[in-house]
Design an enzyme around this catalytic site. Structure first.
Site: not given
Ligand code: URA
Length: 425
Positions: A83-84, A122, A170, A185, A189-190
């Site tokens: 989950k994100h 978290t 950024r 972004s 990662k996910k």
């Molecule tokens: N969370 C992230 O990992 N990247 C973003 O650009 C914004 C929120």
């Protein structure tokens, strides 16, 4: 990989021309390896911020970010589901959710981040538990997932390293709140993390990245498309962040609230969103368990205790509490009609719960608690909010952030639903 010229890539985007696959692959790779200068990438990010990117460009940009590191493979006897959240004030849902979904029979690999700005991270929250560590070895990561079913820990350096550099840049160039850059972004990662399924909690409203629902929906659709294209079963739940979640914002304060939820209590909105997201995470991998029953059975609490202990934490230890508090009183009789999420988030941050730069420390004890929910009756003079800090000098600036944040009226507006819509890939 064909060589390109950074200035040509910047000019193309500046003039509104789409970037080619070759240009995108090259610029991400070259920037990751320090062959494109920070000022050149800054200019390109600003050009993307202003001109946007097509769906094809976003997909390629995300791919290139995934390929900047390692795509992990998670090969277990149970399905993996993650989950994100795009981040909000008082958003501690991951804490009860990960052990709950693991207790329902899935594996939950949660590579998380630290907080920046007014939304908490978290890992910062969990670090308020005595002894708990966010850093684990790859062997520990695998073993904990197999034995406990859930882990929340820091991502290693090999997970989308392009994003680490790009996100930091950024942050200091005013290019964070840009849908193509946020989507790529988060999803790089996910996707690289390797879970079978991903449930996104995309927030809109005062305390969220996206204030407007329409923007949050566009972000959600973009992320669902990216996940699905990479074989990850992706769902987005769009939820309101007009008011903060639960009754607390701050690291140890939020852990305490998460433990209340695992013990069968806790604020109704936190319980309801935890169960909604748990159902989506389980449905996405075909597990037919009722998370409400599992929560009531105490099994999710057992998994939480095991998850914390496996990372050196003492789940029975008392959480740290602030030495100083300051109450904000209700100005009149009435009902609580508004509590602005952004103001509460900024107040918690100014009290010490969040950081302005990524190398800053955070306070485990600082934060804000509120003693009424929207629509609750309040009496003139009762404590409405409590500010917590170890340094009382911080109260004045936090109180400034809360100026105008609380509305007590004769009646509360009809409550907007917490979950506005769900987008399934
Ligand atoms: N969370 C992230 O990992 N990247 C973003 O650009 C914004 C929120």
């Amino acid at each position: 990989m064909a060589q390109h010229d950074a200035v040509d890539v910047i000019r193309a985007k500046r003039d509104g021309r789409p970037l080619t696959d070759g240009q995108i692959d090259w610029v991400i790779d070259a920037y990751t390896h320090d062959a494109v200068a920070e000022e050149q990438m800054s200019a390109l990010l600003m050009a993307i911020f202003i001109r946007g990117m097509s769906d094809d460009e976003i997909a390629r940009w995300t791919d290139a970010m995934i390929r900047s590191g390692e795509r992990m493979s998670l090969d277990f006897d149970r399905p993996t589901t993650d989950k994100h959240s795009t981040g909000g004030v008082g958003d501690k849902i991951t804490l009860p959710l990960a052990p709950l979904v693991a207790a329902c029979g899935a594996i939950v690999p949660q590579l998380s981040g630290r907080g920046l700005g007014h939304t908490g991270g978290t890992l910062d929250k969990l670090e308020s538990i005595p002894g708990w560590t966010a850093s684990v070895s790859p062997a520990h990561y695998r073993r904990q997932l197999q034995d406990v079913g859930a882990i929340i820990c820091a991502a290693g350096d090999t997970l989308a390293p392009a994003d680490k550099k790009l996100y930091a840049l950024r942050d200091v160039t005013g290019t964070v709140d840009c849908i193509p850059l946020i989507a790529s972004s988060i999803m790089s990662k996910k996707i690289a993390e390797g879970a079978d399924a991903l449930t996104l909690d995309v927030k809109f409203g005062s305390g969220a990245f996206m204030r407007e629902y329409a923007d949050a929906e566009q972000l959600a659709r973009t992320m669902v498309r990216l996940g699905t294209a990479h074989g990850v079963q992706t769902t987005a739940v769009l939820t309101s962040m007009e008011h903060p979640l639960g009754r607390s914002a701050g690291n140890a304060l939020e852990v305490a609230e998460a433990v209340e939820v695992l013990a069968g209590g806790g604020p109704a909105d936190v319980v309801s969103l935890t169960l909604t997201l748990a159902r989506e995470m389980l449905q996405a991998v075909g597990i037919d368990a009722d998370p409400a029953d599992v929560l009531a059975s105490g099994k999710a609490m057992d998994t939480w205790n095991a998850m914390i202990a496996a990372q050196g934490g003492d789940p029975a230890a008392a959480l740290p509490i602030a030495t100083e508090t300051h109450d904000v009183l209700a100005p009149r009789d009435g009902v609580l009609a508004g509590l602005d999420a952004l103001s509460v988030g900024i107040a918690a941050w100014r009290l010490g719960a969040g950081r302005a730069r990524k190398e800053d420390p955070v306070s485990a004890t600082a934060g804000v608690t509120w003693h009424a929910g929207i629509g609750d009756d309040v009496r003139a003079g009762q404590p409405l909010l409590t500010l917590h800090a170890d340094d009382p000098a911080r109260f004045a600036r936090a109180l400034e952030a809360l100026d105008g944040a609380v509305t007590v009226a004769d009646a509360a507006p009809e409550p907007a639903p917490l979950v506005r819509s769900t987008i399934r890939g």
